[in-house]
Write an enzyme that holds these catalytic residues in place. Structure first.
Site, short mmCIF file in Angstrom:
data_model
loop_
_atom_site.label_atom_id
_atom_site.label_comp_id
_atom_site.label_asym_id
_atom_site.label_seq_id
_atom_site.Cartn_x
_atom_site.Cartn_y
_atom_site.Cartn_z
N GLU A 279 0.86 -1.28 0.16
CA GLU A 279 -0.11 0.06 -0.01
C GLU A 279 0.82 1.29 -0.06
O GLU A 279 1.43 1.57 -0.88
CB GLU A 279 -1.14 -0.11 1.35
CG GLU A 279 -2.02 0.92 1.21
CD GLU A 279 -3.22 0.57 2.24
OE1 GLU A 279 -4.10 1.47 2.30
OE2 GLU A 279 -3.18 -0.61 2.73
N GLU B 181 -2.25 0.74 13.58
CA GLU B 181 -3.02 1.09 12.70
C GLU B 181 -4.54 0.67 13.41
O GLU B 181 -5.17 1.50 13.48
CB GLU B 181 -3.19 0.42 11.37
CG GLU B 181 -4.39 0.60 10.35
CD GLU B 181 -4.48 -0.23 9.30
OE1 GLU B 181 -5.03 0.21 8.35
OE2 GLU B 181 -3.58 -1.01 9.19
#
Length: 764
Positions: free
Chosen positions: A354, A636
């Site tokens: 990502e 996260e």
């Protein structure tokens, strides 16, 4: 430098050479012009490049020119190479795939911007008599094979040292079999842009803290810190012998935890020449704390390799320390998270497939970033890409910048891209954060068109009632009560979140218009803000003050954004927020939208004690839970690692995401007590607000006017504060007992008769 002054052409090797070709140009200095007084190399690439002069690096940067919105902006860098020039000189260039041609996003796609690597460069040499000799990239350059046989940012780099060509970038080298020429390719020099932000550099080195054997017999290296970069080492072994190094952020059951990487291989391979080989894979980067080393000749020791930390070259400006060591570690984690994700652009994470410039993350983290580091140029550069992407999409601010997702296939059931609250709001919130931090009006001038275009576009998305209640929204993304595979399933109604965000955006855009003298726009955006605020009150605030969906995030946003119409409603919201926080045993109950603002909202409504207890809670979910689990960066998910040491089963499980670290903004302003009264800290408010669990704190900030410092402690039953203010700066000092003092430059001491609150026990 204007386009007319460029003599260079974009060139590409006639042979791709495994995606990592070498380019060289040897030339002699023109005679009878006297000594060389200045030599400047300007360079850029479609891909990444490393430039050298006579075998010496032209500069300290790596992974240049970085990742920009290549369709409109290809940045070039300039190097003063005067000291490297010789009568016969060689310009050497190594190319790699980088972001231009390498794999991007999670769709498994490469070549999203183009299929050919390219180099564009020019050296201008000025002599004593004023004559300028220019040597530019053209078809006369030579291209050859490097030692790199594979390179990708996600998957790693393979280096075969048997292919290393010694002296290839030095005078006198004779290209042998396999060397080819280069050819010119079409390129619009109008895309060339001067970089506004700093280059990516090697920012430090971390040594291993332990080398050990895993339960499965693997050799693992622990660097003690989750970082971003690569390994560097010198080794000798049998020719053709292979060393393989895999990277990961965590261990699971004693082995390398690679599942969070998804499809990113994060693996470097090194093939030995038989002599002494020095390896450094500078055409990739990894997010890791642990490395698994296979094939090391002999016994691997902690002195045999080192981790090179890589990020944009930023100056540290803000510091924080307090009596609670867990909080200090949290703050260090936030700093390391910024460092790892500020690699040329603000990314979400640095390790998996990502590593994109998600707008929502930086939209809420920008105030924290601007305190910790001088990020003005770094974020201004990124905002230019945001504006370019937005302009090409009729005012739509994409969810990632650069917007590579527009080239990737999306499921048929996905809605067409549209503005998204909090995420697209970065077009307004980030410039405003930079204005507040640095007081440079040019930031707002440069971004105003982008700010206004976003605000007007969202105005067109509002319902007739004035609500932003349609279209896809991320909302309070990663609410801790949502299932691991449903990060969107938050308690907060997405329309409530979006409408509150729109109010903040409209009012900030109005203020920017006013500062820039655009008074018609100012009035228009103020009217829009009033319309949204009134609609929020009518449709989302009940008669008793309850806000629709009645959860911590909606109250935090309503308070922090000042969307409530009356002081009475604000007081109710503060009390209700404090009640919800208390009823949840001070565990975090907010996601990406609410988390950056909840401690501010509690403090600003008189519930400082609740904010402290929320910060200091150690049970999961909380800011300190990851710290108790050994985290060295911000995660996260609140529970990226579960209490039993296993990795969260969710597909998105990064251990280096700075967004939830936005709480540091509150730590700096409320605990440290430093905030601007005027943009750029030309006037300063010093107001530490102490609370249970912290007995002293010291905070500092290098402002555009000089350093502001605070240090407070409880001493002999009282509160003592030392505050330093730069010369020429006025500060308002507010003590915990309510006493107020006006001071100017210098160091000042204050006391207040205030005993510390008693300690309390946190759950674990």
């Amino acid at each position: 430098m204007t386009s007319a002054s460029w003599l260079a052409a974009m060139i590409t090797p006639e042979n791709d050479f495994d995606g990592a070709p070498l380019l060289r140009k040897e030339f002699t200095l023109e005679e009878d012009h006297g000594a060389v007084v200045k030599a400047t190399l300007r360079a850029t690439a479609l891909g990444v490049y490393e430039a050298s002069i006579n075998g010496v690096p032209a500069g300290p940067d790596v992974l240049s020119p970085g990742w920009s919105s290549y369709e409109w902006r290809l940045r070039h860098r300039s190097y003063d190479v005067t000291a490297l020039i010789r009568p016969t000189t060689v310009i050497g260039v190594e190319l790699g795939n980088g972001w231009y041609r390498g794999r991007l996003a999670w769709h498994g796609m490469s070549n999203l911007y183009g299929s050919e690597l390219g180099f564009f460069g020019q050296m201008d040499i000025e002599f004593a008599d004023g004559h300028v000799q220019s040597v530019a990239s053209d078809a006369s350059w030579q291209a050859g094979l490097s030692a790199t046989t594979f390179n990708d940012l996600y998957d790693g780099q393979t280096i075969d040292s048997r292919r290393l060509q010694q002296g290839w970038a030095e005078p006198g080298f004779v290209p042998g079999t396999g060397w080819t020429g280069a050819r010119e390719v079409a390129f619009d020099v109008g895309r060339l842009a001067e970089p506004v932000g700093p280059p990516v550099v090697r920012a430090g080195v971390v040594r291993p803290v332990e080398v050990f054997t895993s339960p499965g017999g693997k050799t693992l290296v622990d660097f003690g810190q989750n970082l971003v970069g690569w390994l560097r080492f010198t080794v000798q072994g049998e020719a053709g012998h292979t060393i393989t190094i895999r990277h990961a952020e965590v261990l699971e059951e004693g082995e390398l935890g690679v599942r969070p990487l998804r499809t990113a291989k994060a693996t470097d391979t090194f093939i030995l020449s038989g002599g002494q080989d020095s390896f450094e894979p500078t055409k990739t980067f990894h997010g890791f704390r642990y490395a698994e080393v296979t094939g090391w000749p002999g016994n691997l020791g902690a002195d045999d390799l080192e981790a090179v930390v890589v990020h944009s070259d930023l100056e540290r400006t803000g510091t924080f320390e307090c009596s609670n060591e867990l909080v200090n570690q949290l703050h260090r984690n936030i700093v390391w998270g910024l460092r790892g994700n500020f690699l040329d652009l603000p990314t979400d994470c640095p390790q998996r497939d990502e590593r994109l410039g998600w707008t929502g993350d930086i939209g809420v983290f920008a105030p924290t970033a601007a305190f910790l580091y001088d990020v003005k140029g770094f974020l201004q550069d990124w905002l230019l890409d945001l504006a370019a992407e937005q302009k090409a999409q009729d005012g739509l601010v994409p969810i990632t910048v650069p917007d590579v997702l527009k080239y990737c296939p999306q499921p048929a059931e996905f809605p067409a891209p549209e503005s998204s609250a909090l995420w697209s709001e970065a077009s307004v919130w980030v410039p405003w954060a930079l204005w507040e931090a640095y007081g440079d009006l040019s930031v707002l001038e440069n971004q105003y068109e982008s700010m206004a275009a976003h605000t007007r576009r969202v105005e067109g998305l509002l319902s007739p009632a004035g609500l932003w209640d349609s279209g896809f929204q991320f909302g309070d993304w990663l609410d801790p009560d949502a299932a691991p595979d449903q990060p969107w399933a938050a308690k907060a109604d997405t329309a409530v979140v979006a409408t509150a965000c729109m109010y903040r955006t409209a009012i900030l855009t109005a203020r920017a218009a006013g500062l820039l003298g655009k008074h018609d726009d100012e009035a228009s955006f103020e009217a829009l803000a009033a319309r949204v605020r009134n609609a929020f009150a009518e449709h989302y605030v009940a008669a008793d003050g309850t806000i629709s969906s009645d959860c911590t995030t909606v109250y935090a946003l309503a308070i922090a954004f000042d969307v409530l119409l009356t002081p009475e409603l604000r007081e109710f919201a503060g009390n209700r927020l404090a009640e919800l926080v208390r009823d949840n045993s001070y565990r975090v109950s907010t996601g990406f939208a609410g988390t950056p603002f909840i401690t501010h909202a509690l403090t600003d409504t008189g519930h400082v004690d609740g904010a402290y207890r929320l910060l200091l809670e150690e049970g999961c979910p909380s800011w300190l839970y990851p710290v108790t689990m050994g985290a060295t960066t911000v995660w996260e998910r609140w529970d990226s690692m579960l209490p039993d040491g296993t990795i969260n089963p969710g597909e998105m499980t990064s251990f280096n995401h700075y967004a939830l670290g936005a709480v540091a903004d509150w730590m700096h302003k409320a605990i440290g007590g430093i905030r601007p009264l005027e943009p750029g800290y030309s006037r300063v408010l010093i107001q530490p607000q102490p609370g249970e669990g912290i007995d002293w704190a010291s905070t500092s900030l290098k402002t555009p006017h000089g350093e502001v410092r605070t240090a407070w402690k409880y001493d002999d039953g009282g509160f003592r504060l030392e505050a330093t203010v730069p010369d020429g700066v006025a500060a308002d000092v507010v003590l915990p007992d309510g006493a107020r003092h006006g001071v100017t430059g210098g160091t000042h001491h204050f006391e207040a008769a205030l005993a510390p609150a008693p300690d309390y026990e946190v759950s674990r």
